[in-house]
Design a protein around this motif. Structure first.
Motif, mmCIF file in Angstrom:
data_model
loop_
_atom_site.group_PDB
_atom_site.id
_atom_site.type_symbol
_atom_site.label_atom_id
_atom_site.label_comp_id
_atom_site.label_asym_id
_atom_site.label_seq_id
_atom_site.Cartn_x
_atom_site.Cartn_y
_atom_site.Cartn_z
ATOM 1 N N ALA A 5 44.025 28.178 46.752
ATOM 2 C CA ALA A 5 42.605 27.932 47.040
ATOM 3 C C ALA A 5 42.442 27.347 48.430
ATOM 4 C CB ALA A 5 42.022 26.977 46.004
ATOM 5 N N VAL A 6 41.373 27.703 49.078
ATOM 6 C CA VAL A 6 41.065 27.218 50.415
ATOM 7 C C VAL A 6 39.813 26.356 50.302
ATOM 8 C CG1 VAL A 6 40.376 27.930 52.728
ATOM 9 C CG2 VAL A 6 42.028 29.303 51.452
ATOM 10 N N PRO A 7 39.809 25.181 50.912
ATOM 11 C CA PRO A 7 38.585 24.360 50.850
ATOM 12 C C PRO A 7 37.388 25.135 51.382
ATOM 13 C CG PRO A 7 40.387 23.152 51.862
ATOM 14 C CD PRO A 7 40.851 24.570 51.699
ATOM 15 N N GLY A 8 36.280 25.060 50.693
ATOM 16 C CA GLY A 8 35.085 25.775 51.120
ATOM 17 C C GLY A 8 35.036 27.215 50.659
ATOM 18 N N SER A 9 35.968 27.623 49.795
ATOM 19 C CA SER A 9 36.015 28.998 49.315
ATOM 20 C C SER A 9 35.637 29.067 47.847
ATOM 21 C CB SER A 9 37.423 29.576 49.462
ATOM 22 O OG SER A 9 37.806 29.624 50.792
ATOM 23 N N ALA A 10 35.131 30.212 47.449
ATOM 24 C CA ALA A 10 34.851 30.471 46.041
ATOM 25 C C ALA A 10 35.065 31.952 45.790
ATOM 26 C CB ALA A 10 33.422 30.077 45.696
ATOM 27 N N LEU A 11 35.535 32.304 44.605
ATOM 28 C CA LEU A 11 35.750 33.705 44.237
ATOM 29 C C LEU A 11 35.076 33.964 42.909
ATOM 30 C CD1 LEU A 11 37.147 36.457 44.671
ATOM 31 C CD2 LEU A 11 39.085 35.533 43.401
ATOM 32 N N PHE A 12 34.321 35.054 42.843
ATOM 33 C CA PHE A 12 33.623 35.449 41.630
ATOM 34 C C PHE A 12 33.985 36.887 41.324
ATOM 35 C CE2 PHE A 12 31.055 32.538 44.096
ATOM 36 C CZ PHE A 12 30.806 31.523 43.176
ATOM 37 N N VAL A 13 34.116 37.222 40.056
ATOM 38 C CA VAL A 13 34.372 38.599 39.643
ATOM 39 C C VAL A 13 33.294 39.000 38.657
ATOM 40 C CG1 VAL A 13 35.975 40.173 38.507
ATOM 41 C CG2 VAL A 13 36.857 38.341 39.964
ATOM 42 N N THR A 14 32.751 40.201 38.845
ATOM 43 C CA THR A 14 31.715 40.720 37.957
ATOM 44 C C THR A 14 31.977 42.201 37.744
ATOM 45 O OG1 THR A 14 29.345 40.823 37.579
ATOM 46 C CG2 THR A 14 30.096 41.235 39.840
ATOM 47 N N HIS A 15 31.178 42.841 36.921
ATOM 48 C CA HIS A 15 31.313 44.269 36.652
ATOM 49 C C HIS A 15 29.969 44.942 36.915
ATOM 50 C CE1 HIS A 15 35.205 43.695 34.739
ATOM 51 N NE2 HIS A 15 34.699 42.583 34.254
ATOM 52 N N ASP A 16 30.038 46.156 37.469
ATOM 53 C CA ASP A 16 28.801 46.892 37.708
ATOM 54 C C ASP A 16 28.465 47.749 36.490
ATOM 55 O OD1 ASP A 16 30.474 49.084 37.849
ATOM 56 O OD2 ASP A 16 30.103 49.496 39.965
ATOM 57 N N GLU A 17 27.424 48.587 36.617
ATOM 58 C CA GLU A 17 26.974 49.383 35.471
ATOM 59 C C GLU A 17 28.002 50.408 35.009
ATOM 60 O OE1 GLU A 17 25.647 51.090 39.312
ATOM 61 O OE2 GLU A 17 25.264 49.180 38.374
ATOM 62 N N ASP A 18 28.963 50.764 35.864
ATOM 63 C CA ASP A 18 30.034 51.698 35.482
ATOM 64 C C ASP A 18 31.290 50.967 35.050
ATOM 65 O OD1 ASP A 18 28.434 53.925 36.074
ATOM 66 O OD2 ASP A 18 28.956 53.782 38.197
ATOM 67 N N ARG A 20 33.068 48.866 36.661
ATOM 68 C CA ARG A 20 34.050 48.638 37.731
ATOM 69 C C ARG A 20 34.027 47.158 38.085
ATOM 70 N NH1 ARG A 20 31.761 53.192 41.608
ATOM 71 N NH2 ARG A 20 30.001 51.926 41.051
ATOM 72 N N SER A 21 35.196 46.613 38.351
ATOM 73 C CA SER A 21 35.272 45.201 38.740
ATOM 74 C C SER A 21 34.922 45.055 40.212
ATOM 75 C CB SER A 21 36.680 44.656 38.506
ATOM 76 O OG SER A 21 36.974 44.660 37.136
ATOM 77 N N LEU A 22 34.085 44.075 40.501
ATOM 78 C CA LEU A 22 33.710 43.765 41.877
ATOM 79 C C LEU A 22 34.070 42.316 42.143
ATOM 80 C CD1 LEU A 22 30.142 45.336 41.854
ATOM 81 C CD2 LEU A 22 32.217 46.345 42.800
ATOM 82 N N GLY A 23 34.686 42.072 43.270
ATOM 83 C CA GLY A 23 35.026 40.714 43.658
ATOM 84 C C GLY A 23 34.089 40.227 44.740
ATOM 85 N N PHE A 24 33.632 39.006 44.612
ATOM 86 C CA PHE A 24 32.785 38.378 45.621
ATOM 87 C C PHE A 24 33.470 37.100 46.070
ATOM 88 C CE2 PHE A 24 29.902 40.914 43.129
ATOM 89 C CZ PHE A 24 29.112 41.514 44.094
ATOM 90 N N ALA A 25 33.598 36.932 47.356
ATOM 91 C CA ALA A 25 34.196 35.723 47.904
ATOM 92 C C ALA A 25 33.189 35.060 48.829
ATOM 93 C CB ALA A 25 35.467 36.055 48.678
ATOM 94 N N GLU A 26 33.090 33.764 48.740
ATOM 95 C CA GLU A 26 32.252 32.995 49.659
ATOM 96 C C GLU A 26 33.158 32.130 50.511
ATOM 97 O OE1 GLU A 26 29.249 30.786 47.670
ATOM 98 O OE2 GLU A 26 28.047 32.564 47.264
ATOM 99 N N ALA A 60 27.410 27.466 58.153
ATOM 100 C CA ALA A 60 27.157 28.856 57.762
ATOM 101 C C ALA A 60 28.153 29.267 56.683
ATOM 102 C CB ALA A 60 27.294 29.773 58.974
ATOM 103 N N ARG A 61 27.654 29.957 55.653
ATOM 104 C CA ARG A 61 28.476 30.432 54.548
ATOM 105 C C ARG A 61 28.331 31.946 54.499
ATOM 106 N NH1 ARG A 61 30.978 27.775 51.359
ATOM 107 N NH2 ARG A 61 31.290 27.640 49.165
ATOM 108 N N LEU A 62 29.453 32.642 54.402
ATOM 109 C CA LEU A 62 29.482 34.098 54.366
ATOM 110 C C LEU A 62 29.865 34.561 52.967
ATOM 111 C CD1 LEU A 62 31.512 34.650 57.643
ATOM 112 C CD2 LEU A 62 29.044 34.619 57.386
ATOM 113 N N GLU A 63 29.248 35.624 52.487
ATOM 114 C CA GLU A 63 29.621 36.214 51.204
ATOM 115 C C GLU A 63 30.205 37.593 51.470
ATOM 116 O OE1 GLU A 63 27.149 38.188 47.753
ATOM 117 O OE2 GLU A 63 26.967 35.990 47.701
ATOM 118 N N TYR A 64 31.358 37.863 50.863
ATOM 119 C CA TYR A 64 32.030 39.143 50.981
ATOM 120 C C TYR A 64 32.103 39.807 49.618
ATOM 121 C CZ TYR A 64 33.550 37.962 55.660
ATOM 122 O OH TYR A 64 33.566 37.644 56.988
ATOM 123 N N ALA A 65 32.083 41.142 49.593
ATOM 124 C CA ALA A 65 32.202 41.892 48.351
ATOM 125 C C ALA A 65 33.204 43.022 48.546
ATOM 126 C CB ALA A 65 30.850 42.479 47.952
#
Length: 69
Positions: A5-18, A20-26, A60-65
């Protein structure tokens, strides 16, 4: 810190309508190594916003997918 883990980081995993797993990182924009790692591994910047902290400063916080499968 555990599990890389990195300070200031977060990871989320979700699924779309098909289902499929999607990862989101902040990441904090100041975390240049984390930002570079996300971009190097194919993540796309999805959002950017300012985070205001109770101590009176902003960062500033960036979100990646990216798809995981």
């Amino acid at each position: 810190m555990r599990n890389g883990a990195v300070p200031g980081s977060a990871l989320f995993v979700t699924h779309d309508e098909d289902d499929r797993s999607l990862g989101f990182a902040e990441e904090l924009r100041a975390g240049t190594r984390a930002v570079a790692s996300n971009e190097r591994h194919g993540a796309r910047r999805a959002d950017e916003r300012m985070c205001r902290f109770p101590q009176g400063f902003e960062l500033a916080r960036l979100e990646y997918a990216r798809p995981l499968n």
